[in-house]
Write a protein that holds these residues in place. Structure first.
Motif, PDB file in Angstrom:
ATOM      1  N   THR A   2      38.747   5.493  -3.047  1.00 33.58           N
ATOM      2  CA  THR A   2      39.532   4.385  -2.511  1.00 33.58           C
ATOM      3  C   THR A   2      41.006   4.510  -2.886  1.00 33.58           C
ATOM      4  O   THR A   2      41.885   4.299  -2.047  1.00 33.58           O
ATOM      5  N   ASP A  18      36.142   4.701   6.033  1.00 35.02           N
ATOM      6  CA  ASP A  18      35.446   4.855   4.756  1.00 35.02           C
ATOM      7  C   ASP A  18      33.969   5.108   4.995  1.00 35.02           C
ATOM      8  O   ASP A  18      33.403   4.684   5.993  1.00 35.02           O
ATOM      9  N   GLU A  19      33.337   5.772   4.031  1.00 33.29           N
ATOM     10  CA  GLU A  19      31.906   6.043   4.087  1.00 33.29           C
ATOM     11  C   GLU A  19      31.561   6.703   5.410  1.00 33.29           C
ATOM     12  O   GLU A  19      30.782   6.212   6.206  1.00 33.29           O
TER      13      GLU A  19
HETATM   14 MG    MG Z   1      33.905   3.944  -1.632  1.00 34.24          MG
END
Ligand code: MG
Ligand code: ADP
Length: 663
Positions: free
Chosen positions: A279, A373-374
């Motif tokens: 992050t 993200d992910e």
């Molecule tokens: Mg993460």
């Protein structure tokens, strides 16, 4: 090519469609997930518990007894090898119709003492069934025999042409595509199957590499306005963090800053284990973009994760005057309107949110960077779609299913890859224990005393994609069970994939707020949510999950500075399953685990509808067949450099949508 042309009835067609088979091409690439070798042995060589295959003459009328709801057992005798064999069949009452003096082919288990439990039977002559027989994934209403028949019809009705150019075919002595498809469905001999696999695997990898490398060329041709920013400010912000970034985090940030400064678009994957600190890497990229006067969008797979990111991003960036806002579909209309307005006029620098970020009504003032993200939720094609959303924007994708670097450069060939292999210092590995039990019986006291100390606990039940109803019952039943046996003071809730997004988010949020202690859930909790006090996880039927998936799941606990514990429950006695699960107890290294996982998972699983983000090769095994993958990679480079000589390849590449690597 339509399925009707190979004599599939409308009813069966519907079932095939529900299995994802819409055309003759789909059908032919519905490869067997395994093969059985049928050999007949004389009776005196049969061993107890062994699988036996034989043809018997029915010598007594089948006797049917029913018990329970829809349950039955049928018993009758056949003569085989001059011996009378007692057959037992469960839940197939219609076999009553078999007549004395007719022949039946049986595949079953020898129980000893002249008794056989029948697994499969038919009335076709055994001679036609000897050798290697494919076993397909099927569904109610379609059986193995139907599929074999359709395959035969398809291969007779259509001549499938070669995709692999003749010179390469000759170079590697590959058989024709049509023949390869024939042998994979009707192998007869091992050698034929081997030849067929070589050909189809190579083609699969070649197509994949062609597409990937072509995409990469395309990306490299897209230019953008280089971002200009004061790098010193970014390093200053990094210095001001309460901890020191790891070298890998720093390297990833440097890679990204270089990309942002160049006038080619960035198309980069940052892969790192759960908790490796991806992050912050994203946050620094967004800061750079904001300093360059351009907006960034940070895309999260769920609302709850978006909220969490919002909190983290604004904490780091707002002190430097970066405006961060949140957007998701269930946001109040008025609020949405305000956010949209401010996005349009450029007051917002960073927008965090779900897929809502790419709805039509959302307009950006000057979007310069998109971060997803992910990434394991996105397949290759979805990645392309994301890319097309913006105009010459930089793209950053983050994956928590890290794979070894060499493999990553092959598999994510269209992207540049930064790997974060090192975890922040002082991170305590999660203590994982294998419990060979089907229930929490032996560990319940331990778990409850952790909860008494103020910890929260996840309990995960397996999600079976093809049979969600069963899973839901599992979660609900377990909840009912625990609720009725545990004291009131243990507050609990359940969560599963069939709930609405709002409902799921609400439950998750109240778990984060510590409004209850035990969350019983399917693997929907897999993706990066942080619950500070959740330090215990119990996984039921652990053998049903992939290793990487469990590793992801357990990454949910021990996120704070407390020790995390994970219990893997299994009633499996299969030594391979146990060995697999043991890997998780012995290792906390996501890279190592994903490699083991890839090595163990069969081709069927690789196809998985779960969207691992790792391309779903049907046949090719990226670890075992890495030499074919390498060869195909080089060949793809050569072919692309010489496209005018290969019109068919050119046509394939220019096809807009890549739906499978087979077509
Ligand atoms: Mg993460
Ligand atoms: P993931 O890679 O799984 O997305 P996160 O970015 O959520 O991991 O980071 C996990 C936690 O580790 C966060 O609380 C974050 O603040 C913290 N963290 C990140 N980098 C470091 C570091 N270098 N040292 C210590 N803690 C860190």
């Amino acid at each position: 090519m339509d399925l009707k042309e190979i004599k599939v009835t409308p009813k069966k067609k519907e079932i095939l469609n529900s299995m994802g088979i819409d055309s003759v091409e789909d059908l032919l690439t519905h490869y067997p997930f395994r093969y059985e070798e049928n050999v007949v042995k004389p009776f005196d060589e049969w061993e107890k518990e062994e699988k036996v295959f034989f043809e018997g003459l029915i010598i007594s009328s089948p006797r049917l007894s029913r018990f329970g709801y829809k349950k039955s057992v049928t018993r009758f005798k056949v003569l085989y090898d001059e011996e009378e064999i007692d057959l037992t069949l469960f839940n197939r009452p219609w076999i009553q119709n078999f007549k004395v003096n007719s022949k039946i082919t049986i595949s079953g288990k020898y129980e000893g003492n002249y008794k056989v439990t029948v697994m499969q039977y038919n009335s076709q002559p055994i001679e036609e069934q000897l050798g290697i027989v494919p076993v397909y994934n099927v569904k109610d209403g379609i059986n193995q025999r139907d599929l074999r028949k359709y395959m035969k019809n398809a291969l007779e009705a259509f001549q499938i042409g070669n995709f692999i150019p003749t010179d390469l075919q000759q170079k590697y002595k590959l058989i024709d595509k049509h023949k390869a498809l024939y042998y994979i469905h009707f192998p007869v001999k091992r050698e034929m199957l081997k030849q067929s696999m070589r050909c189809l695997k190579y083609e699969e990898f070649l197509k994949f590499q062609l597409k990937m490398q072509y995409y990469k060329h395309q990306n490299e041709e897209i230019t953008k306005q280089a971002k200009e920013f004061d790098e010193a400010k970014i390093y200053k912000a990094i210095d001001n963090l309460p901890f020191k970034l790891t070298d890998d985090q720093m390297n990833a940030i440097k890679d990204i800053l270089e990309d942002l400064k160049s006038n080619h678009i960035m198309y980069r994957l940052v892969q790192g284990d759960v908790g490796s600190g991806k992050t912050l890497v994203a946050v620094m990229a967004m800061y750079a973009s904001a300093l360059a006067g351009q907006q960034s969008a940070f895309l999260a797979p769920t609302e709850i994760l978006a909220k969490q990111h919002m909190a983290n991003v604004s904490k780091v960036l707002e002190p430097y005057g970066v405006r961060v806002e949140l957007l998701f579909s269930s946001l109040a209309t008025k609020e949405k309107k305000r956010v949209n307005e401010e996005l349009r006029n450029g007051e917002i620098d960073v927008i965090v949110g779900t897929h809502a970020l790419f709805q039509n009504e959302v307009e950006y003032h000057n979007l310069g960077l998109v971060i997803a993200d992910e990434q394991h939720r996105f397949g290759v094609e979805q990645r392309r779609k994301l890319l097309e959303k913006g105009e010459n924007v930089d793209f950053l994708l983050m994956s928590a299913t890290p794979i070894p670097r060499t493999l990553a450069t092959s598999l994510y060939g269209d992207m540049d890859v930064s790997s974060i292999e090192e975890l922040p210092k002082g991170r305590k590995p999660i203590i994982t224990t294998l419990v060979k039990e089907s229930s929490m019986r032996t560990i319940l006291q331990d778990v409850l005393s952790y909860i008494d100390e103020g910890n929260q606990c996840y309990i995960v039940c397996p999600a079976i994609e093809r049979n969600d109803e069963y899973v839901m019952r599992n979660v609900e039943e377990l909840y009912q069970n625990m609720r009725s046996t545990l004291p009131e003071k243990y507050r609990m809730h359940y969560l599963h994939g069939k709930m609405s997004t709002e409902e799921k988010d609400e439950i998750m949020q109240s778990f984060v707020n510590k409004e209850f202690d035990i969350l019983i859930a399917t693997s929907v909790i897999e993706v990066g949510v942080d619950v500070k006090d959740a330090n215990i996880m119990v996984i039921y039927d652990a053998e049903r999950f992939g290793l990487s998936q469990i590793h992801q799941l357990r990454g949910r606990v021990g996120r704070g500075d407390k020790q995390g514990y994970c219990y893997l429950l299994t009633k499996s006695k299969d030594p391979d399953s146990l060995k697999r699960l043991q890997i998780l107890c012995d290792s906390n290294d996501g890279f190592e685990i994903s490699k083991q996982d890839l090595m163990i998972r069969g081709p069927g699983d690789m196809l998985g509808k779960r969207q691992s983000g790792i391309p779903g090769f049907i046949l090719g095994d990226i670890i075992m067949d890495d030499n074919i993958l390498e060869v195909a990679k080089q060949d793809a480079t050569d072919l692309l450099g010489n496209l005018d000589h290969y019109p068919q390849i050119k046509q394939y590449i220019l096809k807009k949508e890549l739906t499978s690597f087979i077509d």
